[in-house]
Design an enzyme around this catalytic site. Sequence first.
Site, short mmCIF file in Angstrom:
data_model
loop_
_atom_site.label_atom_id
_atom_site.label_comp_id
_atom_site.label_asym_id
_atom_site.label_seq_id
_atom_site.Cartn_x
_atom_site.Cartn_y
_atom_site.Cartn_z
N HIS A 82 -66.69 21.91 -3.40
CA HIS A 82 -66.76 21.06 -2.21
C HIS A 82 -67.50 21.81 -1.12
CE1 HIS A 82 -65.18 17.37 -0.29
NE2 HIS A 82 -65.39 18.05 0.82
N ASP A 161 -56.80 11.15 4.44
CA ASP A 161 -58.06 11.77 4.81
C ASP A 161 -59.15 10.71 5.01
OD1 ASP A 161 -59.81 14.04 5.32
OD2 ASP A 161 -60.80 13.42 3.48
N ARG A 168 -62.64 10.70 12.80
CA ARG A 168 -63.24 11.95 13.31
C ARG A 168 -64.75 11.82 13.42
NH1 ARG A 168 -61.99 15.86 9.04
NH2 ARG A 168 -63.10 17.36 10.30
N SER A 183 -58.70 18.51 5.65
CA SER A 183 -59.43 17.42 5.02
C SER A 183 -59.92 17.84 3.63
CB SER A 183 -60.61 17.03 5.93
OG SER A 183 -61.57 16.29 5.23
N1 URA Z 1 -65.99 17.76 4.38
C1 URA Z 1 -64.77 17.17 4.30
O1 URA Z 1 -64.39 16.67 3.26
N2 URA Z 1 -64.03 17.14 5.41
C2 URA Z 1 -64.41 17.69 6.58
O2 URA Z 1 -63.66 17.65 7.54
C3 URA Z 1 -65.68 18.31 6.65
C4 URA Z 1 -66.44 18.33 5.52
#
Ligand code: URA
Length: 433
Positions: A82, A161, A168, A183
Amino acid sequence: MRMYDIIKKKRDGGELSTEEIDFFIRGVTDGSIPDYQISALCMAIYYRGMSVRETCDLTFAVRDSGDKTDFSAIKGIRVDKHSTGGVGDKTSLVVAPIVAALGVKVAKMSGRGLGHTGGTVDKLEAIDGFRTTLSEEEFIAQVNRIGLAIVGQSRQFAPADKKLYALRDVTATVDSMPLIAASIMGKKLAADDDCIVLDVKTGSGSFMKSVEKSRELAQLMVDIGKSAGKKMVALITNMDRPLGYAIGNSLEVIEAVETLCGRGPADFTEVCLTLAGHMLSLAGMGTPEEGRELAKQVIADGRALKKFAEVVAAQGGDASLIEDPSKFKKAKYEYPVKSAVSGYIHGVDTEAYGLSSLMLGAGRNTAEDAIDYSAGIVLKKKTGEFVQKGETIAVLYSDNATCFVAAAEKLLAATAVEREKPADEPLVYGVVV
Ligand code: URA
C-alpha cells in the site's frame, strides 16, 4: 456519550479513550454521526495529533468496522502493498500482477484518489466494466483461482475508512499522521494478509513532505502491523517528482501496461521492481534482490502482463484494452504546455502537478464529483532534463477545454527551470523494518 464532547476534548488537546474512539468509529459506520461532526473531529485530530495508543485504537476500530471476514479459505501466503499516496503513482497496477504471476497470493484492498493524489480504485475503474466491489465469496474464490483480486472499501472491508476517506478528501484533513496510519493500517489489517509492504512517499507530492516525517509515519505503521502479528516492511520513496510520465486515470493504466511490457519509464520501473522484490522476500522467496530478479523475469516473459489481463477479465473489465491500450477512450481535447525559458527542469512542486490534473477532471473537488477518466497530464520533460524555450514540457488532456489555461498556469508556476543541472536524488531513501 456525546460526539460534541469528544470533538471538544480533542480540540482542547485531550487524549481520547478507547471507548470514545470506538463510539466515534461505530457512529461513522452506522451513519448516526453526521458528516459535519465527523469532519470537525478529523480537523481537531489534524491540529492536535494523537498518541500512539490513540492511533492504534483508531486503527483497530477501523479494521473492525466491517463484517467479520474469514480469509482462512485463501490458500497460501498472502502479501499486500500500500502506498501513502503520490502523483503518477500507479505501482499497484504493476507490482500486484508481478507478485501474483510468481505464485504469491495478493488479496488487495485499495483506495480512491485523495486530495491531489490518485487512487488505484479510480484507475481500475477507468477500464470499462471493471468491478471494484466483489462479494466476500467472489473475492476469496478469485484469489484462490488466479492469485489476485483488487477491491475498494465496502461494507465488508473497513467501511469506516470509506466514509472518513471521502470526508477527509474534501475537508483538507488528509495529511495527518494518525489519520493516514489508521486509514492504511485499518484497511490492511481488515484484509488480514500475512505480509505487508508499505510504500511511504516523501517530498512535494506526498502527504509527508520531509524524509524525517515519512520515516516517522513508516515506523508507526510498521509497529502497528507487527503488533497485530504481520510481517512488515516500509520503503521510503521519492515523491519530489511525479512517478513516470503519466498522471490521470486511463493515462496511468496505459503507462502501467507499457511497464508490464518492459517499456516503462526508468524511475517507475525501478520503484516497482524494488517493491515487488520486498513483497516476494517477505513471502519467503529469497532476498529482496533475488525477488527483484524474479520480478524482472516475469516482465520479460510476459507472465506479469498476462496476469493483469486475467484480473481485469475476472473482475468484468474489458481485457482487450490491456492487450491494446490504444483502444482507451481519448480525451476530447489536448493542450501543450510550453516552456517560456531554456534550461534544466530543476525541481517541480509535485502536489501542484496533482492539483493541475484534478483541475482537468482527473480527481474530485467534492465527494460527489464524477471523474473524467481520460483527463490528465503526460509529461514530456522531467526534473533533470533540458528544455528549450517554446518546447513542450507537458500535454494536458480533458473533455472540458475551459480548464486548460488555469491548469497550464498552475503546472508552469510549479516548474523551476534553471541554468544548472540539478543533482540526482535517490528514488528510495530507506527501508524501515
Ligand atoms: N492512503 C490511504 O489509504 N489512506 C490515507 O489516509 C492516505 C493514503
